[in-house]
Design a protein around this motif. Structure first.
Motif, mmCIF file in Angstrom:
data_model
loop_
_atom_site.group_PDB
_atom_site.id
_atom_site.type_symbol
_atom_site.label_atom_id
_atom_site.label_comp_id
_atom_site.label_asym_id
_atom_site.label_seq_id
_atom_site.Cartn_x
_atom_site.Cartn_y
_atom_site.Cartn_z
ATOM 1 N N ASP A 169 7.509 11.821 -4.426
ATOM 2 C CA ASP A 169 8.868 12.027 -3.892
ATOM 3 C C ASP A 169 9.345 10.601 -3.503
ATOM 4 O O ASP A 169 10.633 10.471 -3.878
ATOM 5 C CB ASP A 169 8.839 12.855 -2.691
ATOM 6 N N ILE A 170 8.600 9.612 -3.016
ATOM 7 C CA ILE A 170 9.260 8.244 -2.549
ATOM 8 C C ILE A 170 8.220 7.366 -2.992
ATOM 9 O O ILE A 170 7.080 7.682 -3.009
ATOM 10 C CB ILE A 170 9.219 8.342 -0.906
ATOM 11 N N VAL A 171 8.801 6.248 -3.204
ATOM 12 C CA VAL A 171 7.820 5.041 -3.496
ATOM 13 C C VAL A 171 8.383 3.805 -2.600
ATOM 14 O O VAL A 171 9.389 3.663 -2.643
ATOM 15 C CB VAL A 171 7.972 4.633 -5.302
ATOM 16 N N GLY A 172 7.382 3.185 -2.116
ATOM 17 C CA GLY A 172 8.042 2.107 -1.292
ATOM 18 C C GLY A 172 7.059 0.658 -1.748
ATOM 19 O O GLY A 172 5.856 0.992 -2.332
ATOM 20 N N LEU A 173 7.580 -0.305 -1.650
ATOM 21 C CA LEU A 173 7.378 -1.726 -2.388
ATOM 22 C C LEU A 173 7.392 -2.808 -1.358
ATOM 23 O O LEU A 173 8.551 -2.862 -0.704
ATOM 24 C CB LEU A 173 7.913 -1.948 -3.479
ATOM 25 N N LEU A 174 6.435 -3.392 -0.914
ATOM 26 C CA LEU A 174 6.454 -4.449 -0.167
ATOM 27 C C LEU A 174 6.331 -5.847 -0.957
ATOM 28 O O LEU A 174 4.956 -6.025 -1.634
ATOM 29 C CB LEU A 174 5.505 -4.353 0.820
ATOM 30 N N CYS A 175 7.140 -6.815 -0.939
ATOM 31 C CA CYS A 175 6.974 -7.960 -1.683
ATOM 32 C C CYS A 175 5.859 -9.022 -1.017
ATOM 33 O O CYS A 175 6.677 -9.473 -0.014
ATOM 34 C CB CYS A 175 8.265 -8.547 -2.141
ATOM 35 N N ILE A 176 4.902 -9.360 -1.593
ATOM 36 C CA ILE A 176 4.015 -10.125 -1.084
ATOM 37 C C ILE A 176 4.103 -11.572 -1.597
ATOM 38 O O ILE A 176 4.135 -12.906 -0.898
ATOM 39 C CB ILE A 176 2.613 -9.871 -1.177
ATOM 40 N N ALA A 177 4.507 -11.617 -3.025
ATOM 41 C CA ALA A 177 4.550 -12.867 -3.625
ATOM 42 C C ALA A 177 5.699 -12.677 -4.904
ATOM 43 O O ALA A 177 5.468 -11.721 -5.544
ATOM 44 C CB ALA A 177 3.267 -13.559 -3.941
ATOM 45 N N ARG A 178 6.428 -13.497 -5.051
ATOM 46 C CA ARG A 178 7.595 -13.684 -6.129
ATOM 47 C C ARG A 178 6.950 -14.457 -7.376
ATOM 48 O O ARG A 178 5.986 -15.045 -7.305
ATOM 49 C CB ARG A 178 8.750 -14.297 -5.776
ATOM 50 N N LEU B 281 3.257 -7.110 -5.295
ATOM 51 C CA LEU B 281 3.767 -6.062 -4.433
ATOM 52 C C LEU B 281 2.983 -5.069 -4.212
ATOM 53 O O LEU B 281 2.157 -4.463 -4.917
ATOM 54 C CB LEU B 281 5.109 -5.464 -5.264
ATOM 55 N N MET B 282 2.894 -4.645 -2.968
ATOM 56 C CA MET B 282 2.171 -3.610 -2.258
ATOM 57 C C MET B 282 2.871 -2.299 -2.590
ATOM 58 O O MET B 282 3.993 -2.262 -2.248
ATOM 59 C CB MET B 282 1.623 -3.813 -1.091
ATOM 60 N N ARG B 283 2.272 -1.176 -2.976
ATOM 61 C CA ARG B 283 3.037 0.063 -3.301
ATOM 62 C C ARG B 283 2.361 1.367 -2.455
ATOM 63 O O ARG B 283 1.118 1.384 -2.329
ATOM 64 C CB ARG B 283 3.156 0.136 -4.726
ATOM 65 N N LEU B 284 3.447 2.209 -2.003
ATOM 66 C CA LEU B 284 2.977 3.479 -1.413
ATOM 67 C C LEU B 284 3.626 4.393 -2.312
ATOM 68 O O LEU B 284 4.886 4.369 -2.672
ATOM 69 C CB LEU B 284 3.408 3.487 0.097
ATOM 70 N N TRP B 285 3.249 5.619 -2.549
ATOM 71 C CA TRP B 285 3.569 6.740 -3.072
ATOM 72 C C TRP B 285 3.490 7.775 -1.932
ATOM 73 O O TRP B 285 2.548 7.908 -1.631
ATOM 74 C CB TRP B 285 2.958 7.252 -4.566
ATOM 75 N N LEU B 286 4.535 8.434 -1.770
ATOM 76 C CA LEU B 286 4.839 9.321 -0.570
ATOM 77 C C LEU B 286 5.229 10.695 -0.991
ATOM 78 O O LEU B 286 5.988 10.836 -1.573
ATOM 79 C CB LEU B 286 5.530 8.751 0.536
ATOM 80 N N ALA B 287 4.616 11.701 -0.424
ATOM 81 C CA ALA B 287 5.125 12.960 -0.705
ATOM 82 C C ALA B 287 5.740 13.378 0.543
ATOM 83 O O ALA B 287 5.388 13.508 1.680
ATOM 84 C CB ALA B 287 3.852 14.048 -0.899
ATOM 85 N N THR B 288 6.840 14.085 0.116
ATOM 86 C CA THR B 288 7.582 15.058 1.369
ATOM 87 C C THR B 288 7.632 16.517 0.897
ATOM 88 O O THR B 288 8.415 16.965 0.139
ATOM 89 C CB THR B 288 9.048 14.447 1.551
ATOM 90 N N PRO B 289 6.908 17.644 1.316
ATOM 91 C CA PRO B 289 6.658 18.915 0.919
ATOM 92 C C PRO B 289 7.901 19.824 1.461
ATOM 93 O O PRO B 289 8.542 19.086 2.384
ATOM 94 C CB PRO B 289 5.575 19.389 1.755
ATOM 95 N N GLU B 290 7.960 20.815 0.668
ATOM 96 C CA GLU B 290 9.149 21.591 1.159
ATOM 97 C C GLU B 290 9.221 21.942 2.616
ATOM 98 O O GLU B 290 10.643 21.713 3.099
ATOM 99 C CB GLU B 290 8.947 23.024 0.365
#
Length: 318
Positions: free
Chosen positions: A120-129, A275-284
């Motif tokens: 449902d959601i993707v989050g990215l944190l930039c560690i190095a360009r 980039l560190m990444r999260l995949w997040l679920a938001t249930p109904e």
């Protein structure tokens, strides 16, 4: 042995026992599934125009920086690959992006075309360009929908048909097929009429090993044209972003498509783009959209789950 010592002894792997700890929670990632075909709506049922805050345009964000913010409620982390990684690392590991039936493109420096992730959601944190490139593009998929509805309704109709095969790239549980037949655009069941997208062209074009043997049909000319028109429309309407070190980007895959430019890293010993990444679920039952999939009510819907692989959070890519 303290937590830091345990992490070091395990090669940086932060994996608690399966029956306890924040990583496991007693809930397994649901994983990839075909849609509930009886819940898919025909193209005629889709709205003529989508309205509301999800139909943002690039100019709105360039001129009104107050729209940027970080939500306090996010969701439940889900596994991002067959190894159970709930903390992902977007980094060039030297893999060959041309081997699209085997390689996940986030592990390369290749361009990523407009797509959604399987959460449902993707989050990215930039560690190095990177030294050059590796920049982000995002677009409202509802703005894309309205544009295609106005300019190319034939393309939108093709995207709404469940004729698209999606590769699992070998991340398959026992008894599952190596691909999923689905559509690209969905209408939310239950009468709310919200339009949901699920798309990644790399996973569409990597199936020649099956279509060449007649196991699944090859992409039709209409599908090839639809994929090209979708990418061109996304690019035309997109907002270009450059993530600096420390920047965080959260996107809703339900109504945002994102892309990445090709990049070139600094020479060693400088750090590679990371980039560190999260995949997040938001249930109904916690505010998530109702989706035409059997796991729509599950807390950890979506993601990639292979058999009973436990969740893991590595401190770096592997």
């Amino acid at each position: 042995m303290d937590a830091a010592s345990k992490s070091s002894a395990n090669g940086g792997l932060l994996t608690p026992p399966l029956d306890s700890g924040p990583l496991h929670e007693g809930i397994k990632t649901s994983g990839q599934h075909p849609p509930a075909y009886e819940q898919l709506q025909p193209y005629e049922a889709f709205p003529d125009t989508i309205v509301g805050p999800t139909v943002w345009e690039t100019e709105q964000y360039r001129s009104d920086t107050e729209k940027w913010g970080l939500g306090t409620y996010l969701g439940y982390f889900v596994s991002q690959n067959g190894k159970g990684h709930v903390l992902g690392h977007v980094k060039d590991l030297g893999e060959d992006a041309r081997q699209i039936d085997k390689v996940r493109v986030y592990r390369t420096n290749a361009r990523q075309y407009f797509h959604t992730d399987d959460s449902d959601i993707v989050g990215l944190l930039c560690i190095a360009r990177a030294l050059e490139g590796g920049e982000s593009d995002i677009v409202s998929s509802h703005h894309v929908y309205n544009t295609l509805k106005r300019e190319r309704p034939d393309i939108l109709r093709t995207l709404a048909e469940p004729i698209w095969y999606v590769d699992r790239k070998g991340e398959v549980s026992q008894g599952q097929e190596p691909y999923i037949r689905t559509s690209v655009v969905y209408l939310e069941p239950g009468g709310q009429g919200r339009v949901y997208w699920k798309w990644d062209p790399y996973y569409i074009r990597s199936l020649e090993r099956f279509s060449s043997k007649g196991i699944i049909p090859p992409l039709s000319q209409a599908q090839v044209e639809a994929a090209e028109a979708l990418e061109a429309t996304c690019k035309r309407l997109s907002l270009h972003m450059i993530l600096e070190v420390g920047d965080i980007q959260f996107l809703s895959n339900t109504h945002v498509l994102h892309a990445r430019t090709e990049y070139r890293d600094h020479a060693p010993p400088a750090p590679r783009r990371h980039l560190m990444r999260l995949w997040l679920a938001t249930p109904e039952d916690e505010g998530g959209w109702k989706l035409p999939f059997h796991d729509s009510m599950e807390k950890k819907r979506g993601g990639i789950q292979v058999d009973d692989t436990p969740p893991a959070a590595n401190l770096d890519a592997e």
